[in-house]
Design a protein around this motif. Structure first.
Motif, PDB file in Angstrom:
ATOM      1  N   ALA A 194     -11.380 -32.418 -13.730  1.00  0.00           N
ATOM      2  CA  ALA A 194     -10.715 -33.246 -14.746  1.00  0.00           C
ATOM      3  C   ALA A 194      -9.195 -33.156 -14.642  1.00  0.00           C
ATOM      4  O   ALA A 194      -8.487 -34.114 -14.945  1.00  0.00           O
ATOM      5  N   ARG A 235     -17.192 -31.436 -11.857  1.00  0.00           N
ATOM      6  CA  ARG A 235     -16.276 -32.581 -11.776  1.00  0.00           C
ATOM      7  C   ARG A 235     -14.890 -32.113 -12.197  1.00  0.00           C
ATOM      8  O   ARG A 235     -14.730 -31.446 -13.215  1.00  0.00           O
ATOM      9  N   ILE A 247     -13.462 -37.401 -11.108  1.00  0.00           N
ATOM     10  CA  ILE A 247     -14.067 -38.186 -12.189  1.00  0.00           C
ATOM     11  C   ILE A 247     -13.654 -39.630 -12.007  1.00  0.00           C
ATOM     12  O   ILE A 247     -12.486 -39.908 -11.768  1.00  0.00           O
ATOM     13  N   SER A 300      -7.025 -43.369 -20.303  1.00  0.00           N
ATOM     14  CA  SER A 300      -8.146 -42.711 -20.967  1.00  0.00           C
ATOM     15  C   SER A 300      -8.967 -41.922 -19.941  1.00  0.00           C
ATOM     16  O   SER A 300      -9.225 -42.398 -18.845  1.00  0.00           O
ATOM     17  N   GLY A 301      -9.290 -40.696 -20.298  1.00  0.00           N
ATOM     18  CA  GLY A 301     -10.129 -39.871 -19.417  1.00  0.00           C
ATOM     19  C   GLY A 301      -9.341 -39.105 -18.369  1.00  0.00           C
ATOM     20  O   GLY A 301      -9.927 -38.438 -17.506  1.00  0.00           O
ATOM     21  N   CYS A 302      -7.988 -39.152 -18.419  1.00  0.00           N
ATOM     22  CA  CYS A 302      -7.213 -38.490 -17.361  1.00  0.00           C
ATOM     23  C   CYS A 302      -7.042 -36.998 -17.620  1.00  0.00           C
ATOM     24  O   CYS A 302      -6.487 -36.283 -16.792  1.00  0.00           O
ATOM     25  N   GLY A 303      -7.493 -36.518 -18.780  1.00  0.00           N
ATOM     26  CA  GLY A 303      -7.441 -35.075 -19.012  1.00  0.00           C
ATOM     27  C   GLY A 303      -6.402 -34.632 -20.020  1.00  0.00           C
ATOM     28  O   GLY A 303      -6.082 -33.439 -20.097  1.00  0.00           O
ATOM     29  N   LYS A 304      -5.898 -35.550 -20.832  1.00  0.00           N
ATOM     30  CA  LYS A 304      -4.857 -35.185 -21.811  1.00  0.00           C
ATOM     31  C   LYS A 304      -5.398 -34.187 -22.842  1.00  0.00           C
ATOM     32  O   LYS A 304      -4.773 -33.155 -23.115  1.00  0.00           O
ATOM     33  N   SER A 305      -6.567 -34.510 -23.420  1.00  0.00           N
ATOM     34  CA  SER A 305      -7.135 -33.595 -24.422  1.00  0.00           C
ATOM     35  C   SER A 305      -7.561 -32.284 -23.759  1.00  0.00           C
ATOM     36  O   SER A 305      -7.441 -31.210 -24.367  1.00  0.00           O
ATOM     37  N   THR A 306      -8.017 -32.382 -22.526  1.00  0.00           N
ATOM     38  CA  THR A 306      -8.401 -31.176 -21.776  1.00  0.00           C
ATOM     39  C   THR A 306      -7.199 -30.243 -21.645  1.00  0.00           C
ATOM     40  O   THR A 306      -7.326 -29.021 -21.787  1.00  0.00           O
ATOM     41  N   PHE A 328     -15.535 -29.588 -15.116  1.00  0.00           N
ATOM     42  CA  PHE A 328     -16.692 -29.576 -16.018  1.00  0.00           C
ATOM     43  C   PHE A 328     -17.953 -29.792 -15.186  1.00  0.00           C
ATOM     44  O   PHE A 328     -17.893 -30.432 -14.131  1.00  0.00           O
ATOM     45  N   HIS A 374      -1.763 -42.450 -25.955  1.00  0.00           N
ATOM     46  CA  HIS A 374      -1.945 -43.555 -25.014  1.00  0.00           C
ATOM     47  C   HIS A 374      -0.719 -44.455 -24.996  1.00  0.00           C
ATOM     48  O   HIS A 374      -0.542 -45.256 -24.097  1.00  0.00           O
ATOM     49  N   GLU A 433      -3.103 -37.549 -30.179  1.00  0.00           N
ATOM     50  CA  GLU A 433      -3.091 -38.927 -30.700  1.00  0.00           C
ATOM     51  C   GLU A 433      -3.146 -38.954 -32.225  1.00  0.00           C
ATOM     52  O   GLU A 433      -3.980 -39.651 -32.818  1.00  0.00           O
TER      53      GLU A 433
HETATM   54  N1  LIG Z   1     -16.591 -30.496 -22.572  1.00  0.00           N
HETATM   55  C1  LIG Z   1     -16.663 -31.366 -21.570  1.00  0.00           C
HETATM   56  N2  LIG Z   1     -17.747 -31.415 -20.769  1.00  0.00           N
HETATM   57  C2  LIG Z   1     -17.822 -32.277 -19.729  1.00  0.00           C
HETATM   58  N3  LIG Z   1     -16.839 -33.135 -19.405  1.00  0.00           N
HETATM   59  C3  LIG Z   1     -15.743 -33.144 -20.166  1.00  0.00           C
HETATM   60  C4  LIG Z   1     -15.579 -32.264 -21.295  1.00  0.00           C
HETATM   61  N4  LIG Z   1     -14.365 -32.496 -21.858  1.00  0.00           N
HETATM   62  C5  LIG Z   1     -13.805 -33.474 -21.121  1.00  0.00           C
HETATM   63  N5  LIG Z   1     -14.630 -33.850 -20.120  1.00  0.00           N
HETATM   64  C6  LIG Z   1     -14.321 -34.882 -19.098  1.00  0.00           C
HETATM   65  O1  LIG Z   1     -13.030 -34.637 -18.591  1.00  0.00           O
HETATM   66  C7  LIG Z   1     -12.331 -35.871 -18.408  1.00  0.00           C
HETATM   67  C8  LIG Z   1     -11.029 -35.792 -19.194  1.00  0.00           C
HETATM   68  O2  LIG Z   1     -11.350 -35.860 -20.574  1.00  0.00           O
HETATM   69  P1  LIG Z   1     -10.244 -35.834 -21.709  1.00  0.00           P
HETATM   70  O3  LIG Z   1     -10.970 -35.904 -22.991  1.00  0.00           O
HETATM   71  O4  LIG Z   1      -9.342 -34.696 -21.472  1.00  0.00           O
HETATM   72  O5  LIG Z   1      -9.464 -37.204 -21.410  1.00  0.00           O
HETATM   73  P2  LIG Z   1      -8.299 -37.882 -22.251  1.00  0.00           P
HETATM   74  O6  LIG Z   1      -7.183 -38.145 -21.301  1.00  0.00           O
HETATM   75  O7  LIG Z   1      -8.022 -37.074 -23.442  1.00  0.00           O
HETATM   76  O8  LIG Z   1      -8.984 -39.275 -22.643  1.00  0.00           O
HETATM   77  P3  LIG Z   1      -8.732 -40.174 -23.963  1.00  0.00           P
HETATM   78  O9  LIG Z   1      -7.372 -40.790 -23.752  1.00  0.00           O
HETATM   79  O10 LIG Z   1      -9.818 -41.188 -23.909  1.00  0.00           O
HETATM   80  O11 LIG Z   1      -8.797 -39.285 -25.170  1.00  0.00           O
HETATM   81  C9  LIG Z   1     -13.256 -36.974 -18.887  1.00  0.00           C
HETATM   82  O12 LIG Z   1     -13.868 -37.579 -17.769  1.00  0.00           O
HETATM   83  C10 LIG Z   1     -14.293 -36.262 -19.723  1.00  0.00           C
HETATM   84  O13 LIG Z   1     -15.559 -36.874 -19.604  1.00  0.00           O
END
Ligand SMILES: Nc1ncnc2c1ncn2[C@@H]1O[C@H](COP(=O)(O)OP(=O)(O)OP(=O)(O)O)[C@@H](O)[C@H]1O
Ligand SMILES: [Mg+2]
Length: 267
Positions: free
Chosen positions: A23, A21, A267, A43-49, A14, A194, A161
């Motif tokens: 992800a 950065r 990140i 949290s923030g490791c990229g699961k939703s990504t 991203f 999580h 989640e």
């Molecule tokens: N659209 C976006 N633009 C910029 N950065 C993004 C975007 N989507 C995700 N990120 C970044 O990518 C990283 C992974 O985000 P993601 O939401 O996939 O984490 P996650 O594992 O789902 O976290 P959580 O458990 O808190 O939901 C984070 O640092 C987030 O800030």
């Protein structure tokens, strides 16, 4: 109906302040048709990504994601997402919410009504068909969201989640119900959480991600009999091992951001 999902050498990035950065990095994952895969990580490791990539909401910076060997080029009715927030339409009844996707896919009314009735029955909401979302408990709302998702008969169900906002008894019931729905339909499921115990209770397999950027540091098969519940002794013991993997990643510095002249910073 189910499909295989193949993720090959995927990275996702991203825009950052100075540079892109990273992800996710180096993600390789082969998911068999009908497999129930849970993904855990900090949290923030990229699961939703990762889910967004399979949903086709985003394209990877590198690598490929395929469903039944076809490269994903965008969202499609074969892949349906269920979120933490049920995302029901407040102005529609439960019945109309569950039938919404079917209506917009052009399913004729009689067939739609029959399908909606079947899924309302499967999730125990037949008596709540005419109610609106604000008249439901949190557990009932997530059940309606599940019925809406399964009614579309997706090949791949993506769950981000979905139960984390619920109280423990509602969550426990939904764990058992989801395992039953999955067994009835044989849908491929990718379930992000999580909660390591929840992952072990639900998955055939638990993928463990490290953060900074997200990389796969564990792929744990779970062969315990179903239906499983989070407080069972064997689930707790396996969860302990998976938490050990996450702690070990921390101690090895896998979560420490990389420095240097990469085109990406972590990140
Ligand atoms: N659209 C976006 N633009 C910029 N950065 C993004 C975007 N989507 C995700 N990120 C970044 O990518 C990283 C992974 O985000 P993601 O939401 O996939 O984490 P996650 O594992 O789902 O976290 P959580 O458990 O808190 O939901 C984070 O640092 C987030 O800030
Ligand atoms: Mg997330």
């Amino acid at each position: 109906m189910s499909a295989s999902v193949t993720i090959t050498d995927v990275a996702q990035a991203f825009p950052g302040r100075a540079k892109a950065r990273l992800a996710l990095d180096g993600i390789d994952l082969d998911i068999a048709p009908g497999q129930f895969v849970c993904v855990v990580g900090p949290s923030g490791c990229g699961k939703s990504t990762l889910l967004d990539l399979v949903a086709g909401h985003t394209r990877p910076a590198r690598g490929s994601v395929t469903v039944d060997s076809a490269r994903i080029s965008g969202p499609g009715p074969d892949r349906v997402m269920v979120f933490q927030d049920h995302a029901l339409f407040p102005w529609l009844s439960v019945e109309d919410n569950v039938g919404f996707g079917l209506k917009h896919s052009g399913v004729p009314e009689a067939e739609r009504r029959a399908t909606v009735a079947t899924w309302l029955d499967k999730v125990g909401l037949t008596d709540a068909a005419a109610l609106h979302p604000h008249q439901l408990s949190g557990g009932m709302r997530q059940r309606a969201a599940l019925a809406r998702a399964f009614a579309m008969r997706p090949k791949v169900l993506l769950m981000d989640e979905p139960f984390s906002a619920l109280d423990a008894p509602s969550r426990d019931r939904l764990h058992v119900e989801l395992q039953q729905l999955w067994a009835d339909t044989d849908t491929t499921i990718i379930f992000v959480t999580h909660n390591v115990r929840e992952a072990i209770a639900l998955g055939d397999r638990v993928i463990v991600l490290s953060s900074g950027p997200g990389r796969i540091i564990g792929d744990v098969p779970v062969t315990l009999n179903r239906p499983r519940v989070v407080e069972s002794e064997r689930v707790v013991a396996l969860a302990h091992r998976v938490r050990g993997l996450l702690d070990e990643a921390d101690q090895l510095g896998i979560t420490t951001p990389r420095e240097g002249g990469d085109s990406y910073v972590s990140i």
